[in-house]
Design a protein around this motif. Structure first.
Motif, PDB file in Angstrom:
ATOM      1  N   ARG A 187       0.705  -1.328  -0.220  1.00 11.59           N
ATOM      2  CA  ARG A 187      -0.641  -0.066  -0.375  1.00 11.59           C
ATOM      3  C   ARG A 187       1.095   1.488  -0.109  1.00 11.59           C
ATOM      4  O   ARG A 187       1.494   1.576   0.452  1.00 11.59           O
ATOM      5  CB  ARG A 187      -0.693   0.214   1.075  1.00 11.59           C
ATOM      6  CG  ARG A 187      -1.735  -1.332   1.368  1.00 11.59           C
ATOM      7  CD  ARG A 187      -2.233  -1.233   2.612  1.00 11.59           C
ATOM      8  NE  ARG A 187      -3.423  -2.406   2.682  1.00 11.59           N
ATOM      9  CZ  ARG A 187      -3.534  -2.883   4.086  1.00 11.59           C
ATOM     10  NH1 ARG A 187      -2.825  -2.486   5.056  1.00 11.59           N
ATOM     11  NH2 ARG A 187      -4.258  -4.340   4.282  1.00 11.59           N
ATOM     12  N   ALA A 188       0.052   2.553  -0.252  1.00 12.84           N
ATOM     13  CA  ALA A 188       1.367   3.882  -0.360  1.00 12.84           C
ATOM     14  C   ALA A 188       0.351   4.398  -0.855  1.00 12.84           C
ATOM     15  O   ALA A 188      -0.466   4.345  -1.205  1.00 12.84           O
ATOM     16  CB  ALA A 188       1.790   3.806  -1.037  1.00 12.84           C
ATOM     17  N   LEU A 189       0.720   5.951  -0.235  1.00 14.44           N
ATOM     18  CA  LEU A 189       0.202   7.035  -0.155  1.00 14.44           C
ATOM     19  C   LEU A 189       1.096   8.479  -0.940  1.00 14.44           C
ATOM     20  O   LEU A 189       2.437   8.265   0.686  1.00 14.44           O
ATOM     21  CB  LEU A 189      -0.595   7.499   1.437  1.00 14.44           C
ATOM     22  CG  LEU A 189      -1.079   9.286   1.451  1.00 14.44           C
ATOM     23  CD1 LEU A 189      -2.359   8.820   0.050  1.00 14.44           C
ATOM     24  CD2 LEU A 189      -1.423   8.863   2.950  1.00 14.44           C
ATOM     25  N   ILE A 190       1.393   8.795  -1.824  1.00 16.51           N
ATOM     26  CA  ILE A 190       1.591   9.495  -2.095  1.00 16.51           C
ATOM     27  C   ILE A 190       1.211  10.706  -2.367  1.00 16.51           C
ATOM     28  O   ILE A 190       0.369  11.158  -3.227  1.00 16.51           O
ATOM     29  CB  ILE A 190       2.338   9.486  -3.775  1.00 16.51           C
ATOM     30  CG1 ILE A 190       3.423   8.053  -3.661  1.00 16.51           C
ATOM     31  CG2 ILE A 190       3.697  10.283  -3.603  1.00 16.51           C
ATOM     32  CD1 ILE A 190       3.949   7.169  -2.472  1.00 16.51           C
ATOM     33  N   GLY A 191       1.430  11.872  -1.622  1.00 18.12           N
ATOM     34  CA  GLY A 191       0.686  13.301  -1.462  1.00 18.12           C
ATOM     35  C   GLY A 191      -1.251  12.985  -1.409  1.00 18.12           C
ATOM     36  O   GLY A 191      -1.209  11.937   0.131  1.00 18.12           O
ATOM     37  N   TRP A 192      -1.707  12.681  -1.947  1.00 15.47           N
ATOM     38  CA  TRP A 192      -3.452  11.781  -1.804  1.00 15.47           C
ATOM     39  C   TRP A 192      -3.699  10.993  -2.927  1.00 15.47           C
ATOM     40  O   TRP A 192      -5.001  11.194  -2.672  1.00 15.47           O
ATOM     41  CB  TRP A 192      -4.454  13.981  -1.826  1.00 15.47           C
ATOM     42  CG  TRP A 192      -4.139  14.779  -1.649  1.00 15.47           C
ATOM     43  CD1 TRP A 192      -4.810  15.509  -0.838  1.00 15.47           C
ATOM     44  CD2 TRP A 192      -3.215  15.655  -1.391  1.00 15.47           C
ATOM     45  NE1 TRP A 192      -4.505  16.598   0.100  1.00 15.47           N
ATOM     46  CE2 TRP A 192      -3.239  16.783  -0.975  1.00 15.47           C
ATOM     47  CE3 TRP A 192      -1.774  16.194  -2.590  1.00 15.47           C
ATOM     48  CZ2 TRP A 192      -2.139  18.114  -0.602  1.00 15.47           C
ATOM     49  CZ3 TRP A 192      -1.291  17.297  -2.365  1.00 15.47           C
ATOM     50  CH2 TRP A 192      -1.681  18.581  -1.327  1.00 15.47           C
ATOM     51  N   THR A 193      -2.426  10.926  -3.235  1.00 17.02           N
ATOM     52  CA  THR A 193      -3.070   9.544  -4.300  1.00 17.02           C
ATOM     53  C   THR A 193      -2.333   7.989  -3.493  1.00 17.02           C
ATOM     54  O   THR A 193      -1.284   7.982  -2.667  1.00 17.02           O
ATOM     55  CB  THR A 193      -1.571   9.556  -5.699  1.00 17.02           C
ATOM     56  OG1 THR A 193      -1.948  10.845  -6.296  1.00 17.02           O
ATOM     57  CG2 THR A 193      -2.099   8.233  -6.227  1.00 17.02           C
ATOM     58  N   TYR A 194      -3.323   7.248  -2.803  1.00 20.76           N
ATOM     59  CA  TYR A 194      -3.438   6.258  -2.357  1.00 20.76           C
ATOM     60  C   TYR A 194      -3.591   5.628  -3.244  1.00 20.76           C
ATOM     61  O   TYR A 194      -3.949   4.544  -4.296  1.00 20.76           O
ATOM     62  CB  TYR A 194      -4.649   5.524  -1.745  1.00 20.76           C
ATOM     63  CG  TYR A 194      -4.266   4.446  -0.772  1.00 20.76           C
ATOM     64  CD1 TYR A 194      -4.157   4.698   0.027  1.00 20.76           C
ATOM     65  CD2 TYR A 194      -5.541   3.984  -1.321  1.00 20.76           C
ATOM     66  CE1 TYR A 194      -3.616   3.145   0.548  1.00 20.76           C
ATOM     67  CE2 TYR A 194      -5.814   2.554  -0.661  1.00 20.76           C
ATOM     68  CZ  TYR A 194      -4.765   2.205   0.567  1.00 20.76           C
ATOM     69  OH  TYR A 194      -4.443   1.059   0.787  1.00 20.76           O
ATOM     70  N   SER A 195      -2.258   3.945  -3.127  1.00 20.73           N
ATOM     71  CA  SER A 195      -2.497   3.114  -3.909  1.00 20.73           C
ATOM     72  C   SER A 195      -2.346   2.065  -3.346  1.00 20.73           C
ATOM     73  O   SER A 195      -2.094   1.726  -1.592  1.00 20.73           O
ATOM     74  CB  SER A 195      -1.001   3.039  -4.557  1.00 20.73           C
ATOM     75  OG  SER A 195      -1.045   4.348  -5.998  1.00 20.73           O
TER      76      SER A 195
ATOM     77  N   MET B  40      -2.749  -2.379 -10.166  1.00 18.96           N
ATOM     78  CA  MET B  40      -2.372  -1.024  -9.101  1.00 18.96           C
ATOM     79  C   MET B  40      -4.237  -0.273  -9.235  1.00 18.96           C
ATOM     80  O   MET B  40      -4.738  -0.202 -10.152  1.00 18.96           O
ATOM     81  CB  MET B  40      -1.909  -0.334 -10.545  1.00 18.96           C
ATOM     82  CG  MET B  40      -0.295  -0.478 -10.911  1.00 18.96           C
ATOM     83  SD  MET B  40       0.792  -1.097  -9.453  1.00 18.96           S
ATOM     84  CE  MET B  40       1.578   1.372  -9.024  1.00 18.96           C
ATOM     85  N   ASP B  41      -4.667  -0.432  -8.245  1.00 24.60           N
ATOM     86  CA  ASP B  41      -5.756   0.377  -7.650  1.00 24.60           C
ATOM     87  C   ASP B  41      -5.513   1.305  -7.103  1.00 24.60           C
ATOM     88  O   ASP B  41      -4.518   1.743  -6.285  1.00 24.60           O
ATOM     89  CB  ASP B  41      -6.755  -0.607  -6.932  1.00 24.60           C
ATOM     90  CG  ASP B  41      -7.725   0.015  -5.951  1.00 24.60           C
ATOM     91  OD1 ASP B  41      -8.089   0.718  -7.313  1.00 24.60           O
ATOM     92  OD2 ASP B  41      -9.144  -0.589  -5.594  1.00 24.60           O
TER      93      ASP B  41
END
Length: 288
Positions: A232-240, A251-252
């Motif tokens: 899982r990753a949260l980069i800025g406001w983008t969650y994956s 990739m969701d």
């Protein structure tokens, strides 16, 4: 500082009296599955430090994550407490835009020796480039793990780590051209030498990475955590949420509004921040 408390933090339930390869593989994987790679302190009005006691309190007692100078520094202490023979090394991260390694040792890693063989332990590179198990220090050997195939290449004094990935399949077409998507199947990650380093070697770099306006860690807020099936990753406001499949990585991806960030960090990463967090996702050389 208590080794048992750390082992409880990562969910280790075995016998830790043996400094063997099995235990090393186990604690390495449990660390990346339970402790996020994150730089959220920088974007919450706090400062990262190289002070081991402060790092221990942050990660073990306060249930936070950290970046490499925190996670891998803490892991060095764990290796020492468990009786492993290890050496701290410095590595230079590869800048794919400039096609060159960064000039400074910005990434702390550990070299562990067991039964005459050497292994690279790195519990804090994050996203799809995170190794789940230590890599044997042998040149040119494919070392497959669930995230992909890792490979160490020796060029004389220098070693280079690269990874061959599967194709990334983005579920939402709105993110098909996101700068976070890496369309290269093979990517160079970082280089290192076997020159022993101590913690002081990284203090100036640590300060620079959290103050320089050109630093990746100033330009982007990053939080990632490995899962049994991906990461899982949260980069800025983008969650994956990424799922590793046999021939592709699913990739969701979605954007998270400010009002939901706190809940997402708590539910997906088990993180609770004390200070106000301000996400950032400025342009930089960074893919997941």
């Amino acid at each position: 500082m208590d080794l048992k408390e750390y082992l409880n933090r990562i969910g280790f339930t075995g016998q830790y009296g043996k400094a063997d390869l099995d235990n090393l593989f186990t604690i390495h994987k449990l660390h990346v599955m339970n402790i996020p790679f994150e730089n959220l302190s920088i974007h919450s009005g706090e400062k990262n430090t190289m002070d081991l006691h402060i790092i221990y309190v942050k990660i073990v007692k306060s249930n936070r994550g950290g970046w490499c100078c925190e996670n891998n520094h803490l892991f060095s202490w764990v290796l020492k407490e468990m009786g492993y023979k290890f050496t701290i090394l410095g590595s230079k991260v590869f800048n794919s835009l400039e096609q060159e390694f960064l000039p400074m040792d910005s990434h702390l890693i550990n070299l562990v020796e067991i039964d005459g063989k050497q292994y690279i332990a790195d519990v804090s590179f994050g996203v799809s480039y995170q190794i789940w198990h230590p890599l044997e220090l042998i040149s040119g050997k494919d070392q497959p793990q669930l995230p992909g195939v890792f490979r160490l290449i020796n060029n004389g004094m220098q070693w280079v780590l690269e990874k061959t990935s599967r194709k990334q399949l983005v579920q939402d077409k709105a993110f098909a051209n996101s700068s976070l998507i890496d369309k290269r199947l093979t990517k160079t990650l970082y280089s290192f030498t076997l020159t022993p380093r101590d913690v002081d070697h990284f203090r100036e770099t640590s300060d620079c990475l959290q103050t320089s306006p050109d630093s990746l860690f100033m330009l982007k807020s990053i939080c990632s955590l490995q899962t049994p099936t991906g990461f899982r990753a949260l980069i800025g406001w983008t969650y994956s949420e990424v799922t590793f499949k046999e021939d592709s990585d699913l990739m969701d991806m979605k954007e998270i509004p400010d009002c939901e960030i706190e809940a997402l960090l708590r539910e997906k990463f088990n993180l609770v921040l004390v200070n106000k967090f301000t996400p950032k996702n400025n342009k930089a050389d960074y893919c997941i």
